[in-house]
Structures are given as structure tokens and as C-alpha cells.
Design a protein around this motif. Structure first.
Motif, mmCIF file in Angstrom:
data_model
loop_
_atom_site.group_PDB
_atom_site.id
_atom_site.type_symbol
_atom_site.label_atom_id
_atom_site.label_comp_id
_atom_site.label_asym_id
_atom_site.label_seq_id
_atom_site.Cartn_x
_atom_site.Cartn_y
_atom_site.Cartn_z
ATOM 1 N N TYR A 289 3.860 70.874 -7.607
ATOM 2 C CA TYR A 289 4.402 69.581 -8.048
ATOM 3 C C TYR A 289 5.883 69.479 -7.714
ATOM 4 N N PHE A 290 6.391 68.260 -7.738
ATOM 5 C CA PHE A 290 7.828 68.027 -7.585
ATOM 6 C C PHE A 290 8.380 67.512 -8.903
ATOM 7 N N LEU A 291 9.646 67.782 -9.142
ATOM 8 C CA LEU A 291 10.343 67.155 -10.265
ATOM 9 C C LEU A 291 11.477 66.318 -9.695
ATOM 10 N N VAL A 292 11.640 65.125 -10.266
ATOM 11 C CA VAL A 292 12.733 64.260 -9.842
ATOM 12 C C VAL A 292 13.420 63.754 -11.098
ATOM 13 N N ASP A 293 14.723 63.665 -11.062
ATOM 14 C CA ASP A 293 15.441 63.134 -12.212
ATOM 15 C C ASP A 293 14.959 61.718 -12.513
ATOM 16 N N GLU A 294 14.768 61.410 -13.797
ATOM 17 C CA GLU A 294 14.118 60.132 -14.111
ATOM 18 C C GLU A 294 14.968 58.905 -13.805
ATOM 19 N N GLY A 295 16.294 59.057 -13.826
ATOM 20 C CA GLY A 295 17.159 57.931 -13.486
ATOM 21 C C GLY A 295 17.009 57.583 -12.006
ATOM 22 N N LEU A 296 17.006 58.621 -11.187
ATOM 23 C CA LEU A 296 16.848 58.410 -9.744
ATOM 24 C C LEU A 296 15.457 57.838 -9.446
ATOM 25 N N TYR A 297 14.489 58.379 -10.172
ATOM 26 C CA TYR A 297 13.101 57.921 -10.012
ATOM 27 C C TYR A 297 12.991 56.432 -10.321
ATOM 28 N N ALA A 298 13.627 56.033 -11.426
ATOM 29 C CA ALA A 298 13.517 54.631 -11.844
ATOM 30 C C ALA A 298 14.174 53.700 -10.835
ATOM 31 N N ALA A 299 15.137 54.229 -10.078
ATOM 32 C CA ALA A 299 15.812 53.386 -9.094
ATOM 33 C C ALA A 299 15.049 53.341 -7.764
ATOM 34 N N ARG A 300 13.874 53.948 -7.723
ATOM 35 C CA ARG A 300 13.041 53.923 -6.512
ATOM 36 C C ARG A 300 11.701 53.264 -6.843
ATOM 37 N N PRO A 301 11.608 51.945 -6.697
ATOM 38 C CA PRO A 301 10.353 51.258 -7.055
ATOM 39 C C PRO A 301 9.130 51.820 -6.323
ATOM 40 N N GLU B 178 -13.234 51.866 -2.240
ATOM 41 C CA GLU B 178 -12.464 50.850 -2.952
ATOM 42 C C GLU B 178 -11.086 51.396 -3.348
ATOM 43 N N MET B 179 -11.079 52.621 -3.842
ATOM 44 C CA MET B 179 -9.814 53.255 -4.229
ATOM 45 C C MET B 179 -8.891 53.385 -3.035
ATOM 46 N N TYR B 180 -9.480 53.781 -1.919
ATOM 47 C CA TYR B 180 -8.682 53.959 -0.715
ATOM 48 C C TYR B 180 -7.985 52.639 -0.375
ATOM 49 N N THR B 181 -8.783 51.576 -0.327
ATOM 50 C CA THR B 181 -8.233 50.266 0.008
ATOM 51 C C THR B 181 -7.121 49.877 -0.961
ATOM 52 N N LYS B 182 -7.389 50.061 -2.249
ATOM 53 C CA LYS B 182 -6.405 49.626 -3.244
ATOM 54 C C LYS B 182 -5.088 50.374 -3.112
ATOM 55 N N LYS B 183 -5.197 51.669 -2.830
ATOM 56 C CA LYS B 183 -3.960 52.460 -2.713
ATOM 57 C C LYS B 183 -3.104 51.946 -1.551
ATOM 58 N N ILE B 184 -3.725 51.698 -0.415
ATOM 59 C CA ILE B 184 -2.959 51.230 0.753
ATOM 60 C C ILE B 184 -2.434 49.815 0.487
ATOM 61 N N GLN B 185 -3.272 49.033 -0.180
ATOM 62 C CA GLN B 185 -2.887 47.661 -0.512
ATOM 63 C C GLN B 185 -1.616 47.653 -1.370
ATOM 64 N N ILE B 186 -1.597 48.500 -2.379
ATOM 65 C CA ILE B 186 -0.428 48.562 -3.258
ATOM 66 C C ILE B 186 0.802 49.003 -2.464
ATOM 67 N N GLU B 187 0.618 50.011 -1.634
ATOM 68 C CA GLU B 187 1.755 50.485 -0.840
ATOM 69 C C GLU B 187 2.298 49.371 0.049
ATOM 70 N N ALA B 188 1.382 48.625 0.654
ATOM 71 C CA ALA B 188 1.811 47.551 1.554
ATOM 72 C C ALA B 188 2.602 46.490 0.781
ATOM 73 N N ARG B 189 2.122 46.167 -0.411
ATOM 74 C CA ARG B 189 2.839 45.176 -1.223
ATOM 75 C C ARG B 189 4.216 45.675 -1.615
ATOM 76 N N VAL B 190 4.264 46.920 -2.099
ATOM 77 C CA VAL B 190 5.545 47.472 -2.548
ATOM 78 C C VAL B 190 6.524 47.510 -1.377
ATOM 79 N N LEU B 191 6.045 47.928 -0.237
ATOM 80 C CA LEU B 191 6.933 48.001 0.925
ATOM 81 C C LEU B 191 7.458 46.606 1.276
ATOM 82 N N GLY B 192 6.566 45.631 1.249
ATOM 83 C CA GLY B 192 6.971 44.251 1.537
ATOM 84 C C GLY B 192 8.080 43.796 0.587
ATOM 85 N N ASP B 193 7.888 44.067 -0.706
ATOM 86 C CA ASP B 193 8.890 43.664 -1.699
ATOM 87 C C ASP B 193 10.220 44.360 -1.465
#
Ligand code: ADP
Ligand code: MG
Length: 729
Positions: A218-230, A594-609
Motif C-alpha cells: 500500500y501507499f500512504l499519502v498525507d491527507e491534506g495533499l490527498y484532498a488537494a488531488r481530486p 460493468e465495473m470495468y466500464t464504470k471505473k474508466i467512465q469515472i476516470e474520464a469524467r474526473v480528467l475532463g473536470d
């Protein structure tokens, strides 16, 4: 730096480790404090009930409903003493997490008051209203309601104020809707089949146990930095970010000193894990910066799977108490190692023999070889399916990347064991006329040094490596439920052991002595499963070509890899071992696509935003600064001189325009491609469209964003960069 980025970096930099309250007792004393284990069963249950329940647990006897009330009463008494007020059926739906619905112990007492109530009925079975869990169409009709049913082989435990009851989750029509039900069936199948084979060698064995020892990265990331990365927040991975100038080149993180904030987190996690009966043992830094690993002592497979699910939720919770977020995604950062889950798997008997470990006598060694070779056969026959069992939209980023096993399943045995198999393959004697107890068995089995157990001959590039007394399946993803891989492996090995026994029995019937029959079949198997054996570098391109020549499954597209579940060989294997039906396999694949599609779909939306809200505005702002500068130059200097002076600026302005234009254009194209893909009704076809058209666009867009990150003024860049996410702790 943008204001927010500056603030979170500054804060993260100065955080101090959280003080961990250490228990007064030693680990051996607080181990399983919150588990209704045998010791507590003995204390809280009437002795008759205790005996019956242990019979259920040890020997798979049917749970007698008449004792359920008494078991529930004992459990409740224990739990209430710990301050527990609620209970929940804890189950593992086909998402990557666990699910729970909490109910209070209270009931009406019929006199206008309340009383604490927990009946056997509530312990044993519950109707589930979770109709929104993924089910691949099985539960689409009203009749197909689901229920959860207690799995007594995994003990109940307490988290906070809640008694958690491990359960299977099943449709009323009988199909499993979770990971646990097929896992239990696969364990039953493999341990039964193995017991039958063990009896060729050892009649005293009464039971075979399947073991699993997982290693969790696993990775650990500081939560403040994490929150600043949508992107991290919403998808679990960074969709953009240029590599830091330094990452893992120096290999200075692996096994290095554990940073103090992280050490505090680990200590806290270990204490709470031990209290929940999870025998955690090993912890260390992993290869990538901010990457770590945790491993327990191996346990019975079903329990180990539950404990892995539990530890993942503990990690999420405890990380937050320490100002971190834990990243379980397989590839949170590009350019550094991803995270896996190594499933160390073996079989053993109730009298303590590990079946995949060499012994002292020839007969013990033949037993050892029998189990190793049958495992290889199973992995060979079902290599495509095993790959499907570990495949997901997230793990796809890791497999085949430079540091992880390739998307081809093969098995590493090491020089010694390979030589043993080669020797057996070439030898011609099955002559067992000298099979005389006094003389000892004269089988042509070479001595296998016990040293094999401390085998340092490790190959980290192999997805399925023999490691002395077990196989290590190294391809499962860090986020995945271990059960998926274990279901496929257990079932495949079960099927294979059944085939083996049939072949040996047939020879015995024809008059061959038992040991000779075993050797004959094993020799033939060694020849047959050769293509799965590969000790070379699994990361090399030559191996990909070689593997294709050998007929191994080399497909890399995730949605197509899932097809392996519906291959006639897989269906036959799952049905004949009683692990899953054709209908269940179909439904589960619907969920996977379905899960596969949804995961890529979410990534595409987030990237667009992110592109529209962060990247493009910042790039344009910087560009106008440069333009402004060029104008002012022109006003001050003579024409020729100004042009010379701002040539570099102009080149930069042009570069920024080109990247932004590409990004905008491709984000629009990606939206259009999504619209097309979303109109496809068939889940498989839709997933293929997402894989073939949308997923590659994410990478193309990312490239241009990462280029912009390199040239845009650092002061203006809003998103924490890799060097901050990965190096501050
Ligand atoms: P490494 O990183 O060298 O592979 P670790 O110590 O990190 O080793 O993890 C090894 C895991 O394998 C542990 O969970 C350990 O308990 C488990 N293990 C050891 N022997 C067996 C076995 N016979 N069957 C299953 N798991 C085992
Ligand atoms: Mg390992």
C-alpha cells in the motif's frame, strides 16, 4: 505555488507522529481480545453447545438450529460486556469492499419498554435489503431477494460498538452474490480432492486444510495533499502528474528506516489488528517512495481472506487518525512501482504436514512432487482463467508494467526443483519390485534437500512462483478481494487432483502397484505442463513471444480476459467441482464488465473536470503573463532587439498553446466517444469500447498535461506534484 497547494504542503511538512497508546498487556495477551474465539466460546456457551459448535467449525457438521439461540445468547453476553450495542451481518459483495447493515440489539418487551435481544434466528440468517449490490441480473426480479447466512468457520468479532458476523450473501434462488460463498465451496472441493490423494501416502490424515498467507502492499499519502488531488480522491490514482526528478532510482526506500509518522501508523494498525485476531507479523518499506507492506502469519484460507478484508478497512480508518490516506489502488502513481497482494497458498494435513514441502523419505518426496505437479497442471490448464481471476480495470495498470508480473501466467520452480522434475521425466524405472518396507522404498526419486525451504533462488518476475513450501501467486491486485484468485486456484487444483486420482486408480485397477502408478501419471503430467514452467525474466519482451509460441494466454485487454470465465473448460471445471454454476459465472461476468466500464467512465469524467477547472485555466493564465511580457518588450526595445529577446518566450507561448489545444480537443473527443459507448447495451461490448477507445485517450491527454506541468510556473500550479505526494510523510 497556488495558495491551497502551498498550505497543504507546508502543513504536511510539519506534521508530527501521532502518539499511539500502547496496551499494558503483551501482544500474546491482547491477541484476539475482540474475537469470539474458542476460549470465549468455552467461557460463554454451555458445554454441550460448545461441543456442537466446534464440531460445526472443525468438521463442517450442519449447524443445528436448536443450538443457534444459545450460541447467540452467549455471543450477546460477551459482546454486551464489551459495550456493544449493535450487530451486523458482515459480507463481501462483488465490489472490492465489505458491506454491513447495523441493527441494535433492542426489541420491544411487549410491556411498552425495550430489552436487549439477539436470537439465534438473527444470528444465522437475515434477509438483505441490499438490492443495489452488483448482481449481474440475478436479482432483478422481485422474487430473487437475497439473504445473508452465518459462516461459523470464521469467528464473529467486535468493531467499536458492533458485533460483526461473517456471512455469505446468497440469492433466494441459490446463486451466490458474493465472494465468500464460492470461496467456501472451492475450499471444500480442493481439500476433499487433496485428502483423497493424500490417502495414497498417509492413511492417518483426516483432513486437508487450504492455507493462505497474503502480503499487502500500500501507499500512504498525507491527507491534506490527498484532498488537494481530486483525481486521487475520486479514482484512487493520479490521472496526471509528471515524475519527480528523483523517485525510486536509488532504491533507497526498500527496507529503509520507516519514517516516524508511518511507524506510528503501523504500530497502531498492528495493535488493532492483533486485537482482532489478525496475526500480523511483517512490516517494511516497499520499493517505491511512500510504499509499504504488511504480512501476517498464514492462516486457513477462508479466515485469511476475511482478515485481509478486515485489515484493509482497518488501514483506511487508522490512516485517517494519523493524518494519512491509505492508497490501495494498484497503480496510484505512474513511473513508480504499483502495489500487489501476494497470495502465498498451500495445502496441509490436520497432522501438520505441508503437502507442498519436501520430506525426508522417498515416499514423502513423491507426495510433495505429486502436489507440486498437480498444481502446475491446474495452472497450465487454466492459465487464462487464473489471469482473469486477478484482472480488473485498476490492476490492468500494473500487470505488464515494468515492475509487475506480465499479463501472462507462468510458474517459476527454481533450479533444484526443476532438476528433480527433469530427472523424473527422463527416468524410466517404475519398477517397484523392491517395495519392501524393511529396505525402504526404492523409488527413483532423487533426494530433495530440505534446504529448499529456505530457497533463496527467488524470481520476483514470476506471477506464480514456488517458494519452498508453497506457491506465491503474485499477480493479485492490492485492492482486490484475495478470494477471487483463491476461488479459481482452489477449484482448478481440485479438478486436477480428481483427474489425477482417476488416472492413478485406473492404472492400479490394471494391476500397477500404487507408487508405480503415481509415478507414471506424474511423469506424463511433467511432460504435459511444461509450457507453464518458466524460470527466466518474466518482464522481457522475448518471454511474451515465447509464451505465445507455447500457447499460453497472452491477451492484454481486460474485458476480453474476462471471457476466460465463460470458456467451456472453465464452466466445466467450476460446475464439476460444485463451485459455481454457468448462470453464476455469466452473472458475475456481467458485473465485471460493468465495473470495468464504470471505473474508466469515472476516470474520464474526473480528467475532463480537472482539465477544465485546473489545467487549462492555469496554462492560459501563465501564457497571458508571457504574452504580456512580450508586449512590454516590444514597447521598450527596438523592434529587432525585442523580437530576439522574446523569441524564447514566444516559443514557450506556442508550446503552451499546442498542448492546451490538444488537451481541449481530446477531452471533447473523449466525451463524444463516451456518448457512443454508452449507447451500447451489451455490457461486454460496452467494456470493450471503453477499453479500446476511451482508456487510451486518458493516457494521451495525460501526456500533454504532464508536459504543461514541466513548463508552467510552479507558483501557479494548483495540484500537489509527485515530489510532494511521494516524499512528504
Ligand atoms: P516474502 O516477501 O519473502 O515473500 P513475507 O515474509 O513477506 O515473504 O511473506 C510470506 C507470507 O507467506 C507470509 O504471510 C507467510 O506467513 C506466508 N507463508 C509462509 N509459509 C506458508 C505456507 N506454507 N502456506 C501459505 N503461506 C505461507
Ligand atoms: Mg512474497
Amino acid at each position: 505555488m497556488s495558495k491551497l497547494r502551498f498550505k497543504v504542503v507546508e502543513e504536511a511538512f510539519h506534521k508530527k507522529p501521532v502518539e499511539v497508546e500502547e496496551p499494558n498487556e503483551r501482544p500474546s495477551e491482547y491477541f484476539a481480545k475482540y474475537v469470539f474465539n474458542r476460549e470465549k466460546m468455552f467461557k460463554y456457551l454451555p458445554s454441550k453447545v460448545y461441543e456442537k459448535l466446534t464440531d460445526v467449525i472443525d468438521n463442517g457438521a450442519a449447524l443445528d438450529r436448536s443450538i443457534a439461540d444459545q450460541v447467540a445468547a452467549g455471543m450477546k453476553r460477551w459482546a454486551v460486556e464489551l459495550g456493544v450495542t449493535h450487530y451486523t451481518h458482515w459480507f463481501q459483495p462483488l465490489t472490492e469492499g465489505t458491506a454491513e447493515k447495523h441493527d441494535a440489539f433492542v426489541e420491544h418487551d411487549g410491556k411498552g419498554g425495550m430489552l436487549e435481544e439477539f436470537s439465534g434466528k438473527l444470528l444465522v440468517q437475515q434477509e438483505s435489503d441490499g438490492s443495489s449490490f452488483p448482481n449481474g441480473g440475478i436479482r432483478n426480479t422481485f422474487e430473487a431477494r437475497g439473504y445473508s447466512a452465518w459462516d461459523p468457520s470464521s469467528p464473529v468479532f467486535v468493531v467499536d460498538d458492533t458485533l460483526c458476523i461473517p456471512t455469505v450473501f446468497i440469492a433466494y434462488t441459490g446463486e451466490s452474490l458474493d465472494y465468500k460463498a464460492p470461496l467456501l465451496k472451492s475450499i471444500h472441493a480442493v481439500t476433499q480432492a487433496a485428502l483423497d490423494v493424500v490417502h495414497y501416502f498417509d492413511y492417518s490424515a483426516k483432513k486437508v486444510i487450504a492455507y493462505l498467507g497474503w502480503e499487502q502492499e500500500y501507499f500512504l499519502v498525507d491527507e491534506g495533499l490527498y484532498a488537494a488531488r481530486p483525481d486521487l480522491l475520486l479514482t484512487g490514482r493520479t490521472l496526471m502528474g509528471h515524475e519527480a526528478s528523483k523517485n525510486q532510482q536509488l532504491e533507497d526506500h526498500y527496507f529503509g528506516a520507516i519514517p516516524s509518522r508511518v511507524a506510528a501508523f503501523m504500530k497502531d494498525l498492528e495493535i488493532q489488528a492483533l486485537e482482532l485476531g489478525i496475526p500480523v507479523k511483517t512490516r517494511h518499506n516497499e520499493v517505491a517512495p511512500n510504499q509499504f507492506e504488511l504480512a501476517p502469519i498464514y492462516e486457513e484460507c477462508n479466515l485469511a481472506v476475511d482478515h485481509n478484508m478486515l485489515i484493509m478497512s482497518l488501514m483506511r480508518k487508522i490512516a485517517r487518525n494519523h493524518g494519512f490516506r491509505v492508497l490501495l489502488h494498484e497503480k496510484p502513481f505512474k513511473g513508480v512501482n504499483g502495489s500487489g497482494k501476494h497470495n502465498n497458498w498451500s495445502l496441509g494435513t490436520n497432522n501438520g504436514t505441508l503437502l507442498m514441502a519436501p520430506g525426508k523419505t522417498s515416499e514423502e518426496n513423491l507426495r510433495f512432487i505429486t502436489f507440486v505437479v498437480n498444481t502446475l497442471m491446474a495452472v497450465h490448464r487454466h492459465n487464462g482463467l487464473l489471469k482473469a481471476s486477478i484482472m480488473s480495470a485498476t490492476n490492468a495498470h500494473r500487470l505488464g508494467a515494468h515492475e509487475a508480473p506480465p499479463a501472462i501466467i507462468s510458474s517459476f520452480l527454481g533450479t533444484q526443483l526443476s532438476q528433480v522434475l527433469d530427472h523424473l521425466e527422463e527416468s524410466t524405472t517404475n519398477d517397484l519390485t523392491s517395495l519392501d518396507a524393511k529396505q525402504g522404498l526404492k523409488l527413483d526419486i532423487p533426494q530433495i534437500p530440505e534446504l529448499l525451504i529456505d530457497n533463496t533462488d527467488r524470481n520476483r518476475t514470476s506471477p506464480f512462483a514456488f517458494t519452498g513450501n508453497r506457491f506465491e501467486f503474485r499477480a493479485p491486485g492490492s485492492e482486490a478481494n484475495c478470494a477471487s484468485a483463491m476461488i479459481a486456484l482452489n477449484a482448478a487444483v481440485a479438478e486436477q487432483l480428481i483427474r489425477f486420482k482417476q488416472a492413478v486408480d485406473a492404472l492400479i485397477e490394471e494391476g500397477a502397484p500404487k507408487m508405480s502408478a503415481i509415478i507414471q501419471v506424474i511423469r506424463q503430467y511433467i511432460k504435459e505442463c511444461k509450457p507453464i514452467r518458466f524460470d527466466g525474466n518474466g518482464y522481457s519482451d522475448e518471454w511474451k513471444e515465447e509464451a505465445a509460441r507455447r500457447g499460453l494466454d497472452c491477451e492484454t485487454s481486460c474485458p476480453l480476459i474476462f471471457d476466460n470465465y465463460l470458456h467451456p473448460d472453465s464452466i466445466r471445471m467450476f460446475e464439476s467441482t460444485g463451485v459455481m454454476t454457468h448462470k453464476e459465472l455469466e452473472a458475475r461476468n456481467e458485473v465485471k464488465w460493468e465495473m470495468y466500464t464504470k471505473k474508466i467512465q469515472i476516470e474520464a469524467r474526473v480528467l475532463g473536470d480537472l482539465v477544465m477547472n485546473h489545467i487549462v485555466p492555469v496554462a492560459i493564465e501563465y501564457q497571458s503573463k508571457l504574452l504580456d511580457n512580450a508586449y512590454k518588450m516590444k514597447a521598450i526595445f527596438a523592434a529587432g532587439e525585442a523580437a530576439d529577446l522574446s523569441a524564447e518566450n514566444l516559443a514557450l507561448i506556442r508550446e503552451i498553446s499546442e498542448h492546451t489545444a490538444f488537451i481541449k480537443e481530446h477531452v471533447d473527443a473523449m466525451i463524444a466517444a463516451r456518448k457512443v459507448a454508452n449507447r451500447i447495451a451489451n455490457q461486454r461490448e460496452k467494456a470493450i469500447a471503453y477499453h479500446d477507445t476511451i482508456a487510451p485517450m486518458l493516457e494521451q491527454i495525460r501526456y500533454h498535461i504532464d508536459q504543461l506541468e514541466l513548463i508552467v510556473d510552479d507558483q501557479m500550479w494548483t495540484l500537489p506534484k509527485y515530489r510532494e505526494l511521494l516524499f512528504i510523510r
